[in-house]
Design a protein around this motif. Structure first.
Motif, short mmCIF file in Angstrom:
data_model
loop_
_atom_site.label_atom_id
_atom_site.label_comp_id
_atom_site.label_asym_id
_atom_site.label_seq_id
_atom_site.Cartn_x
_atom_site.Cartn_y
_atom_site.Cartn_z
N THR A 29 0.91 -1.37 -0.51
CA THR A 29 -0.04 -0.33 0.46
C THR A 29 0.91 1.04 0.06
O THR A 29 2.43 1.03 0.28
N ARG A 37 -7.95 7.65 -0.83
CA ARG A 37 -9.27 6.64 -0.70
C ARG A 37 -10.42 7.13 0.65
O ARG A 37 -10.87 7.32 0.81
N HIS A 260 -19.72 9.74 12.12
CA HIS A 260 -18.47 9.07 12.10
C HIS A 260 -17.84 9.10 11.49
O HIS A 260 -17.89 9.19 9.90
N ASN A 263 -14.95 8.25 6.63
CA ASN A 263 -13.63 7.90 5.32
C ASN A 263 -14.02 9.74 5.54
O ASN A 263 -15.50 9.46 4.94
N1 ACO Z 1 -3.69 0.23 -0.65
C1 ACO Z 1 -3.49 -0.06 -2.27
N2 ACO Z 1 -4.36 -0.51 -3.35
C2 ACO Z 1 -5.49 -0.78 -2.73
C3 ACO Z 1 -5.64 -0.82 -0.89
C4 ACO Z 1 -4.59 -0.40 -0.34
N3 ACO Z 1 -4.74 -0.04 0.69
N4 ACO Z 1 -6.61 -1.56 -0.72
C5 ACO Z 1 -7.10 -1.69 -2.24
N5 ACO Z 1 -6.71 -1.52 -2.86
C6 ACO Z 1 -6.30 -1.47 -4.55
C7 ACO Z 1 -7.73 -3.42 -4.44
O1 ACO Z 1 -7.07 -4.00 -4.61
C8 ACO Z 1 -7.49 -2.05 -5.61
O2 ACO Z 1 -6.98 -2.84 -7.00
P1 ACO Z 1 -7.38 -3.68 -8.28
O3 ACO Z 1 -7.91 -1.90 -9.50
O4 ACO Z 1 -5.90 -3.88 -9.07
O5 ACO Z 1 -7.86 -4.56 -8.36
C9 ACO Z 1 -8.06 -0.83 -6.16
O6 ACO Z 1 -7.32 -1.20 -5.53
C10 ACO Z 1 -9.28 -0.91 -6.14
O7 ACO Z 1 -10.32 -0.83 -5.42
P2 ACO Z 1 -11.81 -0.87 -4.80
O8 ACO Z 1 -11.41 -1.89 -3.53
O9 ACO Z 1 -12.36 -0.53 -5.69
O10 ACO Z 1 -11.38 0.03 -3.82
P3 ACO Z 1 -12.07 1.78 -3.59
O11 ACO Z 1 -11.27 2.67 -4.33
O12 ACO Z 1 -14.03 1.59 -3.36
O13 ACO Z 1 -11.64 2.43 -2.03
C11 ACO Z 1 -12.64 2.31 0.64
C12 ACO Z 1 -12.16 1.17 -1.33
C13 ACO Z 1 -11.27 3.43 0.23
C14 ACO Z 1 -12.22 1.53 1.58
C15 ACO Z 1 -14.13 2.71 0.17
O14 ACO Z 1 -14.36 1.77 -0.46
C16 ACO Z 1 -14.59 3.21 1.05
O15 ACO Z 1 -14.35 4.38 1.06
N6 ACO Z 1 -15.52 2.81 0.91
C17 ACO Z 1 -16.40 3.22 2.48
C18 ACO Z 1 -16.54 2.79 2.84
C19 ACO Z 1 -15.75 2.97 4.43
O16 ACO Z 1 -14.97 4.21 4.44
N7 ACO Z 1 -16.04 2.22 5.27
C20 ACO Z 1 -15.23 2.46 6.76
C21 ACO Z 1 -16.08 0.97 7.65
S1 ACO Z 1 -17.71 1.22 7.84
C22 ACO Z 1 -17.77 2.44 8.40
O17 ACO Z 1 -16.86 2.77 9.38
C23 ACO Z 1 -19.10 2.70 7.54
#
Ligand code: ACO
Length: 333
Positions: A29, A37, A260, A263
């Motif tokens: 990462t 993100r 909360h 993100n």
């Molecule tokens: N570092 C680098 N790359 C990563 C990481 C990381 N830590 N994590 C995932 N990736 C990669 C994935 O493998 C994927 O690669 P690929 O395209 O080659 O398959 C790429 O990054 C995109 O992955 P996604 O999971 O699609 O990433 P996304 O853009 O959706 O971001 C995130 C992920 C930040 C979790 C986003 O979905 C999000 O913000 N979701 C909201 C959920 C949230 O905030 N939850 C918090 C906890 S729950 C709560 O409190 C409500």
């Protein structure tokens, strides 16, 4: 009917700072991906080998909150503890607080509503105070995430988000209905339970089953990030509006929105939607990550310490998370 007011606030976070750079040494990462993100720069993780737990951090936050309320532990009539990372499978952390603070044999209740846990806990306490059953209730949100995360590249989509910490509030009886908790609003939608979950250990998936299958990752958090994001922005907005409408208030009357800390992008989406200024929304996910049930109470305590929550202010708390559950609280400070 009485009104309940928050009379004391406190929080505790472990000293150990884990930066995005530190995580990049454990998994594939990088700082840019995480900040872009999630907005997170660093989080606090309990140091390996330390005896700190959700209950012990909760005790530290509670001591501060009780003292700031001008009370002693013996003035507390009831404990409500919100966590998804309890020290034991059972009993819950509430009873540990009772013991660790050497309190009288008051009732202790654990709430398992993850990111919405603190608002659910606050709402439960609010009802007990309103009806006159209790006078002073200790409400705690605490999480020890770092011990249960998959810190390999396999778990990077989840593990970079979460941090450890605790916050506590003392809720006290008041006869002034113009100030205090005006209302709370709670929701759930269990059909999405598996979109953000830790499935094991449970009675259905018990420990021997896990040990016999090293590839079983059901004891690590799973999150369908995109789906969670899409639901979160809708539910956050709905439940904030529900709270305001219930009190005949409008968005421009909000002095401080404490979402909360899921993100930063979710908070920014909500801020933009409601056209709120930067000083009307409090975020600290940048330095603590997502501390789930602790995030709102840590943020509220910190905002209050910084003088950003003042007497007479309209404070709105809002949460969304695993369950799915979502909730809001409208408070006249
Ligand atoms: N570092 C680098 N790359 C990563 C990481 C990381 N830590 N994590 C995932 N990736 C990669 C994935 O493998 C994927 O690669 P690929 O395209 O080659 O398959 C790429 O990054 C995109 O992955 P996604 O999971 O699609 O990433 P996304 O853009 O959706 O971001 C995130 C992920 C930040 C979790 C986003 O979905 C999000 O913000 N979701 C909201 C959920 C949230 O905030 N939850 C918090 C906890 S729950 C709560 O409190 C409500």
């Amino acid at each position: 009917m009485y009104t309940s007011r928050i009379t004391g606030l406190g929080y505790f976070v472990p000293e150990n700072i884990v930066t995005n750079e530190d995580l990049s040494k454990l998994m594939d990462t990088n700082d840019e991906w995480i900040q872009e993100r999630t907005g997170i720069k660093e989080r606090r993780w309990i140091e390996e080998g330390s005896n700190e737990t959700s209950a012990s951090m909760g005790v530290k936050a509670s001591k501060i909150a009780i003292e700031r309320a001008g009370l002693s532990k013996d003035d507390i009539d009831f404990i409500v503890f919100a966590t998804l990372s309890p020290d034991m499978y059972f009993p819950g952390c509430g009873v540990q607080i009772q013991e660790m603070l050497d309190m009288q044999t008051v009732g202790a209740l654990d709430v398992r509503n993850q990111c919405s846990g603190f608002i659910y806990a606050l709402s439960v306490a609010d009802q007990f105070i309103k009806t006159g059953m209790y006078k002073n209730i200790l409400v705690i949100g605490s999480e020890y995430h770092s011990g249960g995360l998959d810190v390999t590249t396999r778990g990077r989509g989840v593990s970079v988000i979460f941090g450890d910490g605790a916050g506590a509030a003392v809720l006290s009886r008041s006869e002034d209905s113009s100030r205090g908790i005006l209302s709370t609003h709670l929701h759930s939608e269990g059909k999405h339970a598996r979109e953000l979950t830790v499935e094991s250990p449970s009675i259905a998936h018990w420990v021997p089953e896990l040990l016999n299958n090293p590839d079983d990752i059901s004891y690590f958090p799973y999150m369908n990030g995109t789906f969670v994001f899409k639901n979160a922005v809708v539910r956050f907005s709905e439940v904030i509006m529900e709270g305001l409408q219930a009190n005949n208030l409008s968005v421009d009357e909000i002095d401080m929105l404490i979402p909360h800390q899921a993100n930063l992008r979710i908070s920014q989406f909500v801020q933009k939607k409601f056209k709120l200024r930067d000083d009307q929304v409090y975020n600290n996910i940048q330095k603590y990550g997502n501390t789930t049930a602790a995030s709102i109470i840590i943020a509220l305590s910190e905002a209050w310490e910084e003088g950003k929550v003042k007497e007479g202010d309209l404070v709105v708390l809002a949460a969304f998370g695993s369950g799915f559950t979502w909730a809001s609280a409208v408070i006249r400070w």
